[in-house]
Design a protein around this motif. Structure first.
Motif, PDB file in Angstrom:
ATOM      1  N   UNK A   1      -6.773  -6.527  -3.618  1.00  0.00           N
ATOM      2  CA  UNK A   1      -5.980  -6.205  -4.555  1.00  0.00           C
ATOM      3  C   UNK A   1      -4.521  -7.254  -3.944  1.00  0.00           C
ATOM      4  N   UNK A   2      -4.005  -7.141  -2.340  1.00  0.00           N
ATOM      5  CA  UNK A   2      -3.062  -7.349  -2.250  1.00  0.00           C
ATOM      6  C   UNK A   2      -2.720  -9.124  -2.946  1.00  0.00           C
ATOM      7  N   UNK A   3      -4.313  -9.566  -2.438  1.00  0.00           N
ATOM      8  CA  UNK A   3      -4.776 -11.124  -3.209  1.00  0.00           C
ATOM      9  C   UNK A   3      -4.805 -11.446  -4.645  1.00  0.00           C
ATOM     10  N   UNK A   4      -4.939 -10.384  -4.857  1.00  0.00           N
ATOM     11  CA  UNK A   4      -5.456 -10.203  -6.492  1.00  0.00           C
ATOM     12  C   UNK A   4      -3.020 -10.176  -6.917  1.00  0.00           C
ATOM     13  N   UNK A   5      -2.656  -9.798  -6.423  1.00  0.00           N
ATOM     14  CA  UNK A   5      -1.402  -9.043  -6.982  1.00  0.00           C
ATOM     15  C   UNK A   5      -0.976 -10.520  -6.446  1.00  0.00           C
ATOM     16  N   UNK A   6      -0.676 -10.640  -5.168  1.00  0.00           N
ATOM     17  CA  UNK A   6       0.355 -12.418  -4.977  1.00  0.00           C
ATOM     18  C   UNK A   6      -0.414 -12.979  -6.361  1.00  0.00           C
ATOM     19  N   UNK A   7      -1.717 -13.529  -6.269  1.00  0.00           N
ATOM     20  CA  UNK A   7      -2.424 -14.796  -7.413  1.00  0.00           C
ATOM     21  C   UNK A   7      -1.104 -14.462  -8.929  1.00  0.00           C
ATOM     22  N   UNK A   8      -1.715 -13.511  -8.620  1.00  0.00           N
ATOM     23  CA  UNK A   8      -0.631 -12.625 -10.480  1.00  0.00           C
ATOM     24  C   UNK A   8       1.100 -13.248 -10.542  1.00  0.00           C
TER      25      UNK A   8
END
Length: 182
Positions: A44-51
């Motif tokens: 979820x940290x990676x997804x938040x960073x990507x978004x």
């Protein structure tokens, strides 16, 4: 196995169930579950960073009034990214190679852009229908031609995008078939 080159664009099915339905639900499994913590794990940290990265890249060239489009543009980019990555899964196809998918995305976004421009800056939007310095005799014909061009634009761009994607996939198919044969 005697198949056509265009069979790669048909939706595969198993026992009458289109496999695209199963594969389109697969990315939903990657989304984090609801939790009362803001950042629950590395995914979820990676997804938040990507978004956040996509949103920043989309909104940097726009002024502050254009930032209200951030949600729809970012969600459209993430949706297209996930849909195009679906084509990498076996026994699926990329839905954006279908004309219906491209036109279903093109028409509403084109209409929203057109109506927003007409609402916010009507004189500037209508000025695109008549180039500056046009002779008086050509004005009616030119307005008719430019209006037709404006109304046909989403259809023409959707067909071009579909043709380019199809040509790319066919080229890859032809090269892989020739390589296998040789």
């Amino acid at each position: 196995m005697n198949v056509s080159f265009f069979d790669q664009f048909s939706s595969p099915s198993f026992l009458g169930i289109p496999l695209i339905l199963i594969s389109m639900t697969f990315p939903a499994l990657l989304l984090p579950s609801l939790d009362n913590r803001w950042i629950t794990n590395r995914l979820s940290t990676l997804q938040l960073w990507l978004i956040n990265l996509i949103t920043k890249q989309l909104m940097t060239p726009l002024n502050k009034k254009g930032h209200k489009w951030a949600l729809i543009l970012t969600s459209l980019m993430v949706f297209l990214l996930l849909i195009n990555l679906l084509g990498l899964l076996p026994y699926t196809f990329t839905p954006t190679t279908q004309l219906s998918m491209n036109l279903a995305l093109a028409f509403p976004l084109w209409m929203a852009t057109l109506l927003t421009g007409l609402r916010n800056q009507p004189s500037a939007s209508l000025a695109h229908l008549l180039p500056e310095g046009t002779p008086t005799l050509l004005i009616p014909a030119l307005i008719l031609i430019e209006t037709t061009s404006l109304l046909i634009r989403p259809l023409a761009l959707g067909v071009r995008l579909t043709a380019n994607l199809t040509a790319g996939h066919l080229l890859i198919q032809l090269i892989s078939t020739a390589t296998t044969t040789l």
